[in-house]
Design an enzyme around this catalytic site. Structure first.
Site, mmCIF file in Angstrom:
data_model
loop_
_atom_site.group_PDB
_atom_site.id
_atom_site.type_symbol
_atom_site.label_atom_id
_atom_site.label_comp_id
_atom_site.label_asym_id
_atom_site.label_seq_id
_atom_site.Cartn_x
_atom_site.Cartn_y
_atom_site.Cartn_z
ATOM 1 N N LEU A 3 0.673 -1.008 0.393
ATOM 2 C CA LEU A 3 0.045 0.034 -0.065
ATOM 3 C C LEU A 3 1.367 1.377 0.132
ATOM 4 O O LEU A 3 1.793 2.140 0.618
ATOM 5 C CB LEU A 3 -1.040 0.342 1.397
ATOM 6 C CG LEU A 3 -1.321 1.113 1.791
ATOM 7 C CD1 LEU A 3 -2.011 2.335 0.870
ATOM 8 C CD2 LEU A 3 -1.902 1.258 3.107
ATOM 9 N N GLU A 355 -7.870 -5.902 3.046
ATOM 10 C CA GLU A 355 -7.076 -7.009 2.486
ATOM 11 C C GLU A 355 -6.476 -5.659 1.181
ATOM 12 O O GLU A 355 -7.647 -5.834 0.170
ATOM 13 C CB GLU A 355 -7.440 -8.083 1.685
ATOM 14 C CG GLU A 355 -6.798 -9.307 1.271
ATOM 15 C CD GLU A 355 -6.325 -9.060 -0.422
ATOM 16 O OE1 GLU A 355 -5.327 -9.132 -0.695
ATOM 17 O OE2 GLU A 355 -7.417 -9.265 -1.002
ATOM 18 N N HIS A 356 -5.366 -5.965 0.258
ATOM 19 C CA HIS A 356 -4.625 -4.901 -0.556
ATOM 20 C C HIS A 356 -4.958 -5.659 -1.857
ATOM 21 O O HIS A 356 -4.345 -4.713 -2.692
ATOM 22 C CB HIS A 356 -3.245 -5.012 -0.433
ATOM 23 C CG HIS A 356 -2.923 -3.771 -0.298
ATOM 24 N ND1 HIS A 356 -3.203 -2.395 -0.745
ATOM 25 C CD2 HIS A 356 -1.488 -3.275 -0.452
ATOM 26 C CE1 HIS A 356 -2.750 -1.692 -1.362
ATOM 27 N NE2 HIS A 356 -1.103 -1.926 -1.109
ATOM 28 N N CYS A 357 -4.946 -6.047 -2.469
ATOM 29 C CA CYS A 357 -5.125 -6.965 -3.815
ATOM 30 C C CYS A 357 -6.040 -6.047 -5.001
ATOM 31 O O CYS A 357 -5.760 -5.286 -5.759
ATOM 32 C CB CYS A 357 -5.471 -8.425 -3.980
ATOM 33 S SG CYS A 357 -7.048 -8.700 -3.618
#
Length: 645
Positions: A3, A355-357
């Site tokens: 991020l 959750e970064h995706c």
């Protein structure tokens, strides 16, 4: 951690609403998407030239020469570079392709094989409830005078606010964000609700609305609530799609709390499996599905839930403890694959784990700004909430055998040790906010980044590769660009600051030169002129289609000192400038990296540092030197008549 956002800023709901007021009445959430300019594809020559410039400050003459030689072979007319780039250029103009990065992001995020809990997910610690509602100074959480107590009241309020956001998002009534009058991509907002990462043996996938498998917005009516090591389904939308009232949501949460008063055994908390490395978790998930059909139904409830709400059992002793718990709390109370998990402590403090995706920090900041923009009752009323009766509550349970129980127990123990192996620090500098930097006539972000560089060199004795993310949502489907902070000007600045013979004028000049170089490089990233993701995507293309393109083997370029050293972070930095949050946090990216998550507001700078415990001494030395560096640079610029005159 991946991020990072710095150039795109969010200064709280007031700033957002002011920026978007003109567009709000006539423009739907996604109306600008097709009109946004495409991410420009750099030429191969430009990216190769910039790559060499960017890595050179970190290399010895011998390392630079070796990198130059391999780069020349890579970009030669008969080398692999032109063939790979030609394939990328062909892809970029193909039907249905929004950006040449369309396949890069899944490969980068979903292709990683290590654990995502702590390694990839990121967190925000919210302002206290009273401050969020505009009712106090935020020094203590709001404590409503109800039997539910602060935890359930805060949780219900956040649920109501999130449902208000979803109702408006589904109707495309969330105004598009503007930055300096320029619309920003809003595509990521589609991934806020009912989005779940699914582990795979080779690459993960995502279960998500607005997809071929699930067209349009999520039609789920429930959330997932964690309490006491157990999971519960809580219906939050009525049969007609309108939200339950605040009182009903609070009653539903109370029913959850009453249903699970005792802490369940760790070996039954399937959420622990989400902390495993991805291929291992994929194998565990396959075992769950194979054991009993009931497990597929349970996974469906988890994966389609709008979001998670985690009711914590212990009040953190301070903000550092709160951030640590948000980032790597026990997965008996988490499902780390869910896009959004709202976490609420017994005293009403709250935060988010992401959750970064599919979601970057700028998207989550604007979401959080909206969650905290007004009192919960006001947001609930705006959502169209109406009485539906007591919300349905039921436990989400899995059928487990001895092997799965042992697997869960081992995952819990492994992640507990992994979290314990991470050290962290929170720092707060009320005298070093963005307004102070502007008064000194220096870019606020450049000022703090130069302080990081000076502090790191003084703590460790050398300049280390430093990553900073630059938001690029002004492009169609734009996300972020990778910026490398160490420039020749940075090295000159650090050397001058450490030179006892250098006078104040020389030090100021070196600082301003380094800050100007930092701003120029950030501008390159915003314009789509950075080299790293371009060259990285060429490596991904070789993996996917190298044999067909006549490039059967990976290029040695990606084993050169330039590529390896430039990307071996000693500092991994990212800014989250929003008044809705107190702290922002993420893990480090290697055994010697310090994660530097900073909230740079007009009147303060808050930082969360994290690193593996074997590197903790270096992190604490960096923190000490950073205190000194910020003060020293402030005094240096304050002594410049040109700065404040």
């Amino acid at each position: 951690m991946t991020l990072r956002m710095t150039v795109q800023t969010s200064q709280g709901p007031a700033a957002n609403s002011a920026a978007t007021a003109a567009a709000a009445a006539a423009t739907g959430t996604f109306d600008h998407e097709d009109d946004l300019p495409r991410v420009p594809l750099p030429t191969l020559e430009d990216s190769c030239g910039r790559f060499l410039q960017w890595c050179a400050p970190l290399l010895s003459p011998e390392q630079l020469a070796a990198t130059e030689a391999e780069l020349a072979r890579f970009r030669a007319p008969d080398g692999p570079g032109p063939r790979l780039h030609a394939e990328l250029a062909r892809y970029d103009v193909s039907d249905g392709v929004h950006s040449w990065l369309d396949e890069f992001w899944p490969a980068r995020y979903l292709g990683r094989r290590d654990r995502i809990a702590l390694n990839a997910n990121f967190i925000f610690l919210f302002r206290a409830a009273a401050e969020a509602a505009g009712e106090g100074d935020g020094s203590t959480p709001a404590t409503p005078a109800t039997a539910a107590g602060p935890q359930l009241e805060r949780a219900a309020g956040l649920i109501a606010a999130a449902l208000d956001y979803k109702v408006r998002l589904d109707a495309e009534r969330i105004p598009p964000l503007l930055r300096r009058g320029q619309p920003q991509s809003m595509v990521q907002n589609r991934y806020l609700f009912s989005t779940t990462r699914i582990p795979g043996l080779v690459q993960d996938t995502v279960r998500v609305p607005y997809s071929a498998e699930w067209p349009g917005p999520s039609d789920a009516r429930h959330i997932l609530v964690f309490h006491g090591g157990r999971m519960f389904r809580l219906d939050v939308l009525g049969p007609d799609g309108s939200p339950h009232t605040l009182d009903e949501l609070t009653a539903g949460l109370a029913a959850v709390r009453a249903a699970g008063p005792a802490q369940a055994s760790d070996e039954t908390a399937v959420g622990h499996l989400t902390t495993k490395a991805r291929a291992a978790w994929a194998e565990s998930r396959a075992a769950l599905l194979a054991l009993d059909p009931a497990n597929k139904a349970a996974l469906d409830e988890v994966e389609t839930a709008l979001f998670c709400v985690c009711l914590e059992a212990v009040t953190p002793s301070d903000e550092l403890a709160a951030c640590d718990q948000l980032l790597h709390g026990s997965a008996a109370g988490r499902w780390y694959d869910k896009a959004v998990s709202l976490i609420v402590f017994p005293d009403g403090q709250a935060g988010i784990n992401v959750e970064h995706c599919g979601l970057d920090g700028t998207t989550i900041l604007s979401f959080v700004d909206e969650l905290l923009a007004a009192p919960a009752a006001e947001l609930s009323a705006r959502s169209g909430a109406r009485p539906h009766g007591q919300p349905a509550v039921r436990p989400v349970e899995f059928v487990l055998d001895d092997a799965l129980r042992a697997d869960i127990r081992a995952a819990a123990e492994s992640f507990a040790a992994f979290g314990a192996g991470t050290d962290s620090v929170t720092l707060s500098f009320p005298d070093h906010g963005a307004s102070r930097a502007k008064a000194l006539r220096i870019s606020p972000d450049a000022f703090v980044q130069m302080a990081y560089q000076l502090a790191h060199h003084r703590a460790k004795g050398f300049a280390g590769a430093t990553y900073e993310s630059i938001a690029t949502r002004q492009w169609r489907y734009g996300r972020t660009e990778a910026m490398r902070v160490v420039t020749p000007e940075v090295l000159a600045f650090v050397a001058t600051m450490n030179d006892p013979a250098a006078d104040a004028d020389a030090r100021r000049a070196a600082l301003r030169d380094a800050a100007a170089a930092h701003v120029r490089r950030a501008g390159e990233c915003q314009r789509g002129e950075a080299p790293e993701q371009h060259l990285w995507e060429l490596a991904f293309i070789q993996r996917r289609a190298g044999a067909e393109l006549g490039v059967p083997e990976p290029s040695p370029l990606y084993e050169t000192p330039g590529w390896l050293v430039m990307r071996d972070d000693y500092l991994s930095t990212s800014s989250a400038p929003s008044e809705s949050i107190r702290y922002f946090g993420f893990g480090s990216t290697s055994g010697h990296c310090i994660g530097v998550a900073y909230v740079l507001l007009p009147d303060t700078l808050n930082i969360y540092l994290s690193t593996p415990r074997p590197a903790a001494a270096g992190m604490h030395a960096f923190a000490d030197r950073l205190r000194e560096a910020l003060r020293e640079l402030d005094e240096l610029l304050a002594g410049d008549p040109a700065a404040t005159g």
